[in-house]
Motif scaffolding. Structure first.
Motif, PDB file in Angstrom:
ATOM      1  N   MET A  38      46.746 -34.452  67.166  1.00  0.00           N
ATOM      2  CA  MET A  38      47.664 -32.642  67.135  1.00  0.00           C
ATOM      3  C   MET A  38      48.555 -33.323  65.788  1.00  0.00           C
ATOM      4  SD  MET A  38      50.490 -31.828  70.684  1.00  0.00           S
ATOM      5  CE  MET A  38      50.871 -34.089  71.025  1.00  0.00           C
ATOM      6  N   LEU A  39      48.678 -34.785  65.426  1.00  0.00           N
ATOM      7  CA  LEU A  39      49.502 -34.511  64.118  1.00  0.00           C
ATOM      8  C   LEU A  39      48.007 -34.449  62.947  1.00  0.00           C
ATOM      9  CD1 LEU A  39      51.665 -37.493  64.558  1.00  0.00           C
ATOM     10  CD2 LEU A  39      52.864 -35.252  64.120  1.00  0.00           C
ATOM     11  N   PHE A  40      46.632 -35.162  63.222  1.00  0.00           N
ATOM     12  CA  PHE A  40      45.975 -34.836  62.483  1.00  0.00           C
ATOM     13  C   PHE A  40      46.022 -33.369  62.087  1.00  0.00           C
ATOM     14  CE2 PHE A  40      41.253 -33.223  61.159  1.00  0.00           C
ATOM     15  CZ  PHE A  40      40.791 -34.424  60.421  1.00  0.00           C
ATOM     16  N   ARG A  41      45.747 -32.438  62.976  1.00  0.00           N
ATOM     17  CA  ARG A  41      45.599 -30.827  63.088  1.00  0.00           C
ATOM     18  C   ARG A  41      46.719 -30.312  62.078  1.00  0.00           C
ATOM     19  NH1 ARG A  41      48.204 -25.781  64.126  1.00  0.00           N
ATOM     20  NH2 ARG A  41      46.573 -24.032  63.580  1.00  0.00           N
ATOM     21  N   VAL A  42      48.132 -30.887  62.279  1.00  0.00           N
ATOM     22  CA  VAL A  42      49.642 -30.186  62.194  1.00  0.00           C
ATOM     23  C   VAL A  42      49.084 -30.666  60.054  1.00  0.00           C
ATOM     24  CG1 VAL A  42      52.085 -30.973  60.572  1.00  0.00           C
ATOM     25  CG2 VAL A  42      51.319 -30.830  63.459  1.00  0.00           C
ATOM     26  N   ARG A  43      48.619 -32.334  59.682  1.00  0.00           N
ATOM     27  CA  ARG A  43      49.229 -32.047  58.301  1.00  0.00           C
ATOM     28  C   ARG A  43      47.568 -31.596  57.317  1.00  0.00           C
ATOM     29  NH1 ARG A  43      45.959 -36.081  56.347  1.00  0.00           N
ATOM     30  NH2 ARG A  43      44.613 -37.052  58.681  1.00  0.00           N
ATOM     31  N   THR A  44      45.844 -31.318  58.435  1.00  0.00           N
ATOM     32  CA  THR A  44      45.150 -30.915  57.255  1.00  0.00           C
ATOM     33  C   THR A  44      44.942 -29.282  58.134  1.00  0.00           C
ATOM     34  OG1 THR A  44      43.911 -30.476  59.554  1.00  0.00           O
ATOM     35  CG2 THR A  44      43.777 -32.814  57.651  1.00  0.00           C
ATOM     36  N   GLY A  45      45.656 -28.732  58.698  1.00  0.00           N
ATOM     37  CA  GLY A  45      45.133 -27.273  58.970  1.00  0.00           C
ATOM     38  C   GLY A  45      44.295 -26.461  59.707  1.00  0.00           C
ATOM     39  N   VAL A  46      43.357 -27.762  60.042  1.00  0.00           N
ATOM     40  CA  VAL A  46      42.115 -27.171  60.438  1.00  0.00           C
ATOM     41  C   VAL A  46      42.265 -26.476  61.714  1.00  0.00           C
ATOM     42  CG1 VAL A  46      40.503 -29.442  59.163  1.00  0.00           C
ATOM     43  CG2 VAL A  46      41.270 -29.478  61.538  1.00  0.00           C
ATOM     44  N   PRO A  47      41.263 -26.033  62.039  1.00  0.00           N
ATOM     45  CA  PRO A  47      40.762 -24.982  63.484  1.00  0.00           C
ATOM     46  C   PRO A  47      40.572 -26.145  64.863  1.00  0.00           C
ATOM     47  CG  PRO A  47      39.697 -24.186  62.046  1.00  0.00           C
ATOM     48  CD  PRO A  47      39.809 -25.701  61.195  1.00  0.00           C
ATOM     49  N   TRP A  48      41.638 -25.672  65.462  1.00  0.00           N
ATOM     50  CA  TRP A  48      41.895 -26.863  66.789  1.00  0.00           C
ATOM     51  C   TRP A  48      40.461 -27.148  67.169  1.00  0.00           C
ATOM     52  CZ3 TRP A  48      45.770 -29.278  68.204  1.00  0.00           C
ATOM     53  CH2 TRP A  48      46.822 -28.535  67.702  1.00  0.00           C
ATOM     54  N   ARG A  49      39.240 -26.522  67.089  1.00  0.00           N
ATOM     55  CA  ARG A  49      37.725 -26.677  67.424  1.00  0.00           C
ATOM     56  C   ARG A  49      37.129 -28.006  66.903  1.00  0.00           C
ATOM     57  NH1 ARG A  49      35.500 -22.959  72.051  1.00  0.00           N
ATOM     58  NH2 ARG A  49      37.061 -21.887  71.737  1.00  0.00           N
ATOM     59  N   ASP A  50      37.749 -27.867  65.306  1.00  0.00           N
ATOM     60  CA  ASP A  50      36.720 -28.456  64.587  1.00  0.00           C
ATOM     61  C   ASP A  50      38.238 -29.784  64.404  1.00  0.00           C
ATOM     62  OD1 ASP A  50      35.458 -27.003  63.980  1.00  0.00           O
ATOM     63  OD2 ASP A  50      37.075 -25.721  61.676  1.00  0.00           O
ATOM     64  N   LEU A  51      38.515 -30.491  65.369  1.00  0.00           N
ATOM     65  CA  LEU A  51      39.470 -31.987  64.942  1.00  0.00           C
ATOM     66  C   LEU A  51      37.889 -32.751  65.331  1.00  0.00           C
ATOM     67  CD1 LEU A  51      42.138 -31.557  67.774  1.00  0.00           C
ATOM     68  CD2 LEU A  51      41.890 -31.571  64.972  1.00  0.00           C
ATOM     69  N   PRO A  52      37.967 -33.922  65.084  1.00  0.00           N
ATOM     70  CA  PRO A  52      37.431 -35.036  64.593  1.00  0.00           C
ATOM     71  C   PRO A  52      37.248 -35.121  66.390  1.00  0.00           C
ATOM     72  CG  PRO A  52      38.489 -35.244  63.397  1.00  0.00           C
ATOM     73  CD  PRO A  52      38.997 -34.351  64.161  1.00  0.00           C
ATOM     74  N   GLU A  53      36.054 -35.755  66.678  1.00  0.00           N
ATOM     75  CA  GLU A  53      35.215 -35.908  68.269  1.00  0.00           C
ATOM     76  C   GLU A  53      36.511 -37.957  68.273  1.00  0.00           C
ATOM     77  OE1 GLU A  53      31.728 -37.029  68.195  1.00  0.00           O
ATOM     78  OE2 GLU A  53      31.156 -35.259  68.432  1.00  0.00           O
ATOM     79  N   ARG A  54      37.097 -38.117  67.712  1.00  0.00           N
ATOM     80  CA  ARG A  54      37.321 -39.851  68.091  1.00  0.00           C
ATOM     81  C   ARG A  54      38.791 -39.508  68.357  1.00  0.00           C
ATOM     82  NH1 ARG A  54      39.232 -39.685  62.257  1.00  0.00           N
ATOM     83  NH2 ARG A  54      40.998 -39.136  61.623  1.00  0.00           N
ATOM     84  N   TYR A  55      39.189 -38.051  68.581  1.00  0.00           N
ATOM     85  CA  TYR A  55      40.447 -37.302  69.170  1.00  0.00           C
ATOM     86  C   TYR A  55      40.520 -37.348  70.363  1.00  0.00           C
ATOM     87  CZ  TYR A  55      42.682 -37.998  64.699  1.00  0.00           C
ATOM     88  OH  TYR A  55      42.942 -38.704  63.585  1.00  0.00           O
ATOM     89  N   GLY A  56      38.733 -37.360  70.688  1.00  0.00           N
ATOM     90  CA  GLY A  56      38.663 -36.899  72.718  1.00  0.00           C
ATOM     91  C   GLY A  56      38.797 -34.858  72.440  1.00  0.00           C
ATOM     92  N   SER A  57      38.694 -34.998  73.219  1.00  0.00           N
ATOM     93  CA  SER A  57      38.783 -32.912  73.496  1.00  0.00           C
ATOM     94  C   SER A  57      39.271 -31.994  72.644  1.00  0.00           C
ATOM     95  CB  SER A  57      38.674 -32.511  74.988  1.00  0.00           C
ATOM     96  OG  SER A  57      38.857 -31.570  75.237  1.00  0.00           O
ATOM     97  N   TRP A  58      39.108 -31.112  72.051  1.00  0.00           N
ATOM     98  CA  TRP A  58      40.042 -30.062  71.071  1.00  0.00           C
ATOM     99  C   TRP A  58      40.680 -29.598  72.393  1.00  0.00           C
ATOM    100  CZ3 TRP A  58      39.948 -25.702  71.767  1.00  0.00           C
ATOM    101  CH2 TRP A  58      39.426 -25.085  72.121  1.00  0.00           C
ATOM    102  N   LYS A  59      40.480 -29.482  73.178  1.00  0.00           N
ATOM    103  CA  LYS A  59      41.168 -28.088  73.819  1.00  0.00           C
ATOM    104  C   LYS A  59      42.228 -28.920  74.396  1.00  0.00           C
ATOM    105  CE  LYS A  59      40.229 -24.848  77.849  1.00  0.00           C
ATOM    106  NZ  LYS A  59      39.553 -24.543  78.871  1.00  0.00           N
ATOM    107  N   THR A  60      42.226 -29.742  75.510  1.00  0.00           N
ATOM    108  CA  THR A  60      43.519 -31.366  75.288  1.00  0.00           C
ATOM    109  C   THR A  60      43.885 -31.125  73.968  1.00  0.00           C
ATOM    110  OG1 THR A  60      41.889 -32.016  76.989  1.00  0.00           O
ATOM    111  CG2 THR A  60      43.584 -33.765  76.680  1.00  0.00           C
ATOM    112  N   VAL A  61      43.904 -31.780  73.765  1.00  0.00           N
ATOM    113  CA  VAL A  61      45.254 -32.223  72.530  1.00  0.00           C
ATOM    114  C   VAL A  61      45.376 -30.495  72.282  1.00  0.00           C
ATOM    115  CG1 VAL A  61      45.204 -32.433  70.001  1.00  0.00           C
ATOM    116  CG2 VAL A  61      43.278 -33.565  71.225  1.00  0.00           C
ATOM    117  N   CYS A  62      44.802 -29.077  72.266  1.00  0.00           N
ATOM    118  CA  CYS A  62      45.511 -28.529  71.757  1.00  0.00           C
ATOM    119  C   CYS A  62      46.234 -27.509  72.479  1.00  0.00           C
ATOM    120  CB  CYS A  62      44.460 -26.696  71.528  1.00  0.00           C
ATOM    121  SG  CYS A  62      44.968 -24.974  70.930  1.00  0.00           S
TER     122      CYS A  62
END
Length: 293
Positions: A38-62
């Motif tokens: 969540m904090l990676f996405r807040v910092r970078t502003g990337v689309p949820w689907r583009d989260l790195p795989e090390r954070y697990g399922s993007w849908k879970t994070v979103c």
């Protein structure tokens, strides 16, 4: 640990205040991995689907970010982190600055349905839900505005999201009313700074009466038109408001607070359609600022 992820010290400060890692249908995924996502996405502003795989399922994070934004979990986490910092004596209550900043809304932020949005529990309304979704239209397109109160350490105490065309002065009382830092050793929560500073946009009789009623000193300059109007009325115009130039020099603290907050790209540009989700994004960025030494 990836770049920008929580350090062991920051995680130890945060983990005790997170919601229980379990829910209907089974246990949630590892909190630290998902929170870092969540904090990676807040910092970078990337689309949820583009989260790195090390954070697990993007849908879970979103989905977890949306749920925490809807039920006010991010707000409770922020208050808990602020309480820990206040207990350590690292909160400057001598002065709080109020200010606002405009955020350009991305085209993906438009088009939210007018019906009530989907919520975690049936029959409930998300906290910070707004029928106008906090979006305003001007000559530059869709914009929203973040109003905040910051303490002397350049960290936000409270924030409010409104449409971009809304004025600053009417929102000051609501922003200051949202300051609420619990006292871990007992007693009422801290809600009043010693002094409030603001620019000319916050100069109004309503705001000054509000601050006097709460016994909060203020340093707000009076615009020329208000000063001329008061003099024109003579004794009926009242006495001039007090203004301390030395205290006003600390005005840069809240401006630096805004600058630090907008270093998070998902805050500088709004991508969320729903106002309560964007408020959760702003609050998550605020929590990140409070965790830093």
């Amino acid at each position: 640990m990836g770049r920008g992820d929580l350090t062991s010290r920051e995680w130890s400060l945060l983990r005790a205040h997170l919601p229980p890692a379990g829910g209907r249908g089974g246990r949630w995924s590892d909190h630290r991995m998902v929170v870092n996502g969540m904090l990676f996405r807040v910092r970078t502003g990337v689309p949820w689907r583009d989260l790195p795989e090390r954070y697990g399922s993007w849908k879970t994070v979103c989905e977890r970010h949306r749920r925490w934004s809807a039920d006010g979990a991010w707000d409770r986490i922020l208050q808990a982190v602020q309480a820990d910092t206040d207990l350590a004596g690292r909160v400057d209550w001598s002065m709080a600055g109020v200010d606002s900043t405009s955020c350009r809304a991305h085209q993906h932020a438009a088009g939210a349905r007018k019906a009530r949005p989907r919520v975690p529990r049936k029959g409930t309304t998300p906290r910070h839900h707004r029928p106008d979704e906090g979006l305003g239209r001007s000559g530059g397109g869709l914009t929203c505005k973040i109003h905040l109160a910051g303490e002397g350490g350049c960290r936000p105490l409270a924030s409010l999201v409104t449409p971009g065309q809304w004025g600053d002065a009417p929102q000051m009382t609501e922003v200051l009313g949202r300051i609420r830092v619990p006292r871990l050793l007992g007693g009422r929560p801290r809600t009043r700074p010693g002094r409030v500073s603001g620019d000319k946009a916050y100069s109004s009789r309503r705001n000054r009466r509000y601050l006097r009623r709460r016994q909060i000193k203020h340093t707000i300059p009076e615009p020329k038109n208000q000063r001329a109007n008061r003099r024109r009325k003579g004794s009926a115009g009242g006495r001039p408001s007090g203004f301390d130039q030395e205290h006003y020099r600390r005005r840069n603290e809240v401006e630096r607070t805004v600058n630090r907050l907008k270093n998070f790209r998902a805050v500088a540009t709004r991508y969320e359609k729903r106002a309560y989700v964007f408020h959760g994004t702003v609050t998550a960025a605020t929590v990140r600022l409070w965790l830093r030494p």
